[in-house]
Design a protein around this motif. Structure first.
Motif, PDB file in Angstrom:
ATOM      1  N   MET A   1       0.847  -1.178   0.000  1.00  0.00           N
ATOM      2  CA  MET A   1       0.000   0.000   0.000  1.00  0.00           C
ATOM      3  C   MET A   1       0.894   1.242   0.000  1.00  0.00           C
ATOM      4  O   MET A   1       1.721   1.417   0.869  1.00  0.00           O
ATOM      5  N   SER A   2       0.657   2.063  -0.983  1.00  0.00           N
ATOM      6  CA  SER A   2       1.478   3.274  -1.069  1.00  0.00           C
ATOM      7  C   SER A   2       0.744   4.453  -0.439  1.00  0.00           C
ATOM      8  O   SER A   2      -0.429   4.376  -0.075  1.00  0.00           O
ATOM      9  N   VAL A   3       1.435   5.542  -0.339  1.00  0.00           N
ATOM     10  CA  VAL A   3       0.881   6.751   0.264  1.00  0.00           C
ATOM     11  C   VAL A   3      -0.196   7.352  -0.640  1.00  0.00           C
ATOM     12  O   VAL A   3      -1.140   7.981  -0.166  1.00  0.00           O
ATOM     13  N   LEU A   4      -0.139   7.098  -1.933  1.00  0.00           N
ATOM     14  CA  LEU A   4      -1.083   7.683  -2.887  1.00  0.00           C
ATOM     15  C   LEU A   4      -2.409   6.916  -2.988  1.00  0.00           C
ATOM     16  O   LEU A   4      -3.371   7.445  -3.537  1.00  0.00           O
ATOM     17  N   ASP A   5      -2.468   5.690  -2.458  1.00  0.00           N
ATOM     18  CA  ASP A   5      -3.707   4.899  -2.570  1.00  0.00           C
ATOM     19  C   ASP A   5      -4.921   5.597  -1.951  1.00  0.00           C
ATOM     20  O   ASP A   5      -5.977   5.656  -2.582  1.00  0.00           O
ATOM     21  N   PRO A   6      -4.843   6.152  -0.739  1.00  0.00           N
ATOM     22  CA  PRO A   6      -6.023   6.851  -0.201  1.00  0.00           C
ATOM     23  C   PRO A   6      -6.431   8.062  -1.036  1.00  0.00           C
ATOM     24  O   PRO A   6      -7.623   8.344  -1.190  1.00  0.00           O
ATOM     25  N   ILE A   7      -5.467   8.743  -1.605  1.00  0.00           N
ATOM     26  CA  ILE A   7      -5.782   9.917  -2.414  1.00  0.00           C
ATOM     27  C   ILE A   7      -6.469   9.492  -3.716  1.00  0.00           C
ATOM     28  O   ILE A   7      -7.428  10.128  -4.175  1.00  0.00           O
ATOM     29  N   ILE A   8      -6.025   8.384  -4.302  1.00  0.00           N
ATOM     30  CA  ILE A   8      -6.644   7.862  -5.533  1.00  0.00           C
ATOM     31  C   ILE A   8      -8.078   7.425  -5.261  1.00  0.00           C
ATOM     32  O   ILE A   8      -8.995   7.742  -6.042  1.00  0.00           O
ATOM     33  N   GLU A   9      -8.302   6.749  -4.159  1.00  0.00           N
ATOM     34  CA  GLU A   9      -9.662   6.309  -3.799  1.00  0.00           C
ATOM     35  C   GLU A   9     -10.566   7.499  -3.524  1.00  0.00           C
ATOM     36  O   GLU A   9     -11.752   7.489  -3.889  1.00  0.00           O
ATOM     37  N   LEU A  10     -10.031   8.540  -2.867  1.00  0.00           N
ATOM     38  CA  LEU A  10     -10.811   9.747  -2.614  1.00  0.00           C
ATOM     39  C   LEU A  10     -11.195  10.420  -3.938  1.00  0.00           C
ATOM     40  O   LEU A  10     -12.336  10.852  -4.119  1.00  0.00           O
ATOM     41  N   ALA A  11     -10.270  10.480  -4.871  1.00  0.00           N
ATOM     42  CA  ALA A  11     -10.562  11.084  -6.175  1.00  0.00           C
ATOM     43  C   ALA A  11     -11.610  10.273  -6.932  1.00  0.00           C
ATOM     44  O   ALA A  11     -12.504  10.848  -7.590  1.00  0.00           O
ATOM     45  N   ARG A  12     -11.550   8.949  -6.850  1.00  0.00           N
ATOM     46  CA  ARG A  12     -12.570   8.113  -7.512  1.00  0.00           C
ATOM     47  C   ARG A  12     -13.952   8.353  -6.903  1.00  0.00           C
ATOM     48  O   ARG A  12     -14.956   8.445  -7.615  1.00  0.00           O
ATOM     49  N   GLY A  13     -14.028   8.449  -5.585  1.00  0.00           N
ATOM     50  CA  GLY A  13     -15.298   8.714  -4.907  1.00  0.00           C
ATOM     51  C   GLY A  13     -15.863  10.067  -5.271  1.00  0.00           C
ATOM     52  O   GLY A  13     -17.066  10.217  -5.526  1.00  0.00           O
ATOM     53  N   LEU A  14     -15.020  11.092  -5.289  1.00  0.00           N
ATOM     54  CA  LEU A  14     -15.479  12.423  -5.675  1.00  0.00           C
ATOM     55  C   LEU A  14     -15.896  12.463  -7.138  1.00  0.00           C
ATOM     56  O   LEU A  14     -16.832  13.178  -7.513  1.00  0.00           O
ATOM     57  N   GLY A  15     -15.212  11.701  -7.981  1.00  0.00           N
ATOM     58  CA  GLY A  15     -15.584  11.621  -9.398  1.00  0.00           C
ATOM     59  C   GLY A  15     -16.972  11.020  -9.567  1.00  0.00           C
ATOM     60  O   GLY A  15     -17.774  11.494 -10.382  1.00  0.00           O
ATOM     61  N   THR A  16     -17.259   9.985  -8.814  1.00  0.00           N
ATOM     62  CA  THR A  16     -18.595   9.383  -8.863  1.00  0.00           C
ATOM     63  C   THR A  16     -19.652  10.375  -8.401  1.00  0.00           C
ATOM     64  O   THR A  16     -20.723  10.500  -9.005  1.00  0.00           O
ATOM     65  N   THR A  17     -19.363  11.120  -7.343  1.00  0.00           N
ATOM     66  CA  THR A  17     -20.303  12.117  -6.841  1.00  0.00           C
ATOM     67  C   THR A  17     -20.550  13.203  -7.877  1.00  0.00           C
ATOM     68  O   THR A  17     -21.699  13.599  -8.112  1.00  0.00           O
ATOM     69  N   LEU A  18     -19.489  13.694  -8.506  1.00  0.00           N
ATOM     70  CA  LEU A  18     -19.651  14.726  -9.537  1.00  0.00           C
ATOM     71  C   LEU A  18     -20.436  14.210 -10.740  1.00  0.00           C
ATOM     72  O   LEU A  18     -21.255  14.934 -11.317  1.00  0.00           O
ATOM     73  N   LYS A  19     -20.214  12.968 -11.119  1.00  0.00           N
ATOM     74  CA  LYS A  19     -20.930  12.387 -12.251  1.00  0.00           C
ATOM     75  C   LYS A  19     -22.433  12.276 -11.942  1.00  0.00           C
ATOM     76  O   LYS A  19     -23.273  12.569 -12.794  1.00  0.00           O
ATOM     77  N   MET A  20     -22.775  11.881 -10.731  1.00  0.00           N
ATOM     78  CA  MET A  20     -24.182  11.719 -10.354  1.00  0.00           C
ATOM     79  C   MET A  20     -24.905  13.053 -10.200  1.00  0.00           C
ATOM     80  O   MET A  20     -26.131  13.111 -10.303  1.00  0.00           O
ATOM     81  N   MET A  21     -24.157  14.121  -9.952  1.00  0.00           N
ATOM     82  CA  MET A  21     -24.797  15.432  -9.794  1.00  0.00           C
ATOM     83  C   MET A  21     -25.479  15.889 -11.073  1.00  0.00           C
ATOM     84  O   MET A  21     -26.441  16.646 -11.031  1.00  0.00           O
ATOM     85  N   PHE A  22     -25.007  15.449 -12.219  1.00  0.00           N
ATOM     86  CA  PHE A  22     -25.549  15.917 -13.484  1.00  0.00           C
ATOM     87  C   PHE A  22     -26.570  14.958 -14.098  1.00  0.00           C
ATOM     88  O   PHE A  22     -27.069  15.220 -15.182  1.00  0.00           O
ATOM     89  N   GLU A  23     -26.883  13.861 -13.403  1.00  0.00           N
ATOM     90  CA  GLU A  23     -27.915  12.948 -13.882  1.00  0.00           C
ATOM     91  C   GLU A  23     -29.272  13.383 -13.360  1.00  0.00           C
ATOM     92  O   GLU A  23     -29.384  14.048 -12.331  1.00  0.00           O
ATOM     93  N   ARG A  24     -30.313  12.985 -14.065  1.00  0.00           N
ATOM     94  CA  ARG A  24     -31.680  13.331 -13.690  1.00  0.00           C
ATOM     95  C   ARG A  24     -32.084  12.555 -12.426  1.00  0.00           C
ATOM     96  O   ARG A  24     -31.880  11.349 -12.353  1.00  0.00           O
TER      97      ARG A  24
END
Length: 173
Positions: A1-24
């Protein structure tokens, strides 16, 4: 486990949230809009009638015997030609379903020889006390289109001395 793994997972979660904001949104405005139920949905019970207004229930209590939750109570009465409720010898003088006990399994529907009880598509059930959760025959029976079709009916003598349970149709025919 590297130091960047939590940051990558956080970015994936925020990406999903941003994607869902624009759906009906899929919100249904419930009291005004009612959702369609599936064809096999089992909701509130309904006691059916024949086209002539007579009740299909003959008071045989098979639905009560088939109910695993013991939620149905049926008491039979005798039909006469002056006061005819159903085409058979008997009718359900008392028919009650305790909706707090009912598990909506559909066994009552399967056990009924006259197809008198069905589980409809009404899902709006609310009670203020335990007594109002017991649905009586008057609450369950299907309404009629005209007042002359109400039960009890007066019929000519001997009109309904035949089978009270209709012959079943052959599904292969």
């Amino acid at each position: 486990m590297s130091v960047l793994d939590p940051i990558i997972e956080l970015a994936r979660g925020l990406g999903t949230t941003l994607k869902m904001m624009f759906e009906r949104p899929v919100t249904v405005q419930y009291p005004e809009q009612k959702r369609e139920v599936r064809p096999r949905f089992r909701g509130r019970h309904v006691l059916k009638r024949y086209e002539n207004g007579l009740e299909k229930c003959i008071g045989c209590s098979l639905c009560s015997a088939a109910c695993p939750a013991d939620a149905i109570f049926v008491e039979a009465g005798e039909n006469t030609d002056e006061k005819r409720y159903s085409p058979g010898e008997r009718y359900a003088s008392t028919y009650e379903i305790n909706m707090l006990r009912c598990i909506y399994c559909g066994y009552c529907e399967d056990a009924c020889p006259t197809e008198a009880i069905i589980l409809g598509d009404n899902y709006e059930l609310s009670f203020f006390d335990r007594r109002s959760a017991i649905y009586t025959k008057e609450m369950l029976i299907e309404p009629v289109s005209s007042p002359e079709l109400l039960t009890p009916q007066k019929v000519e003598p001997g009109k309904y001395n035949r089978r009270s349970v209709p012959l079943m149709k052959d599904p292969d025919a």
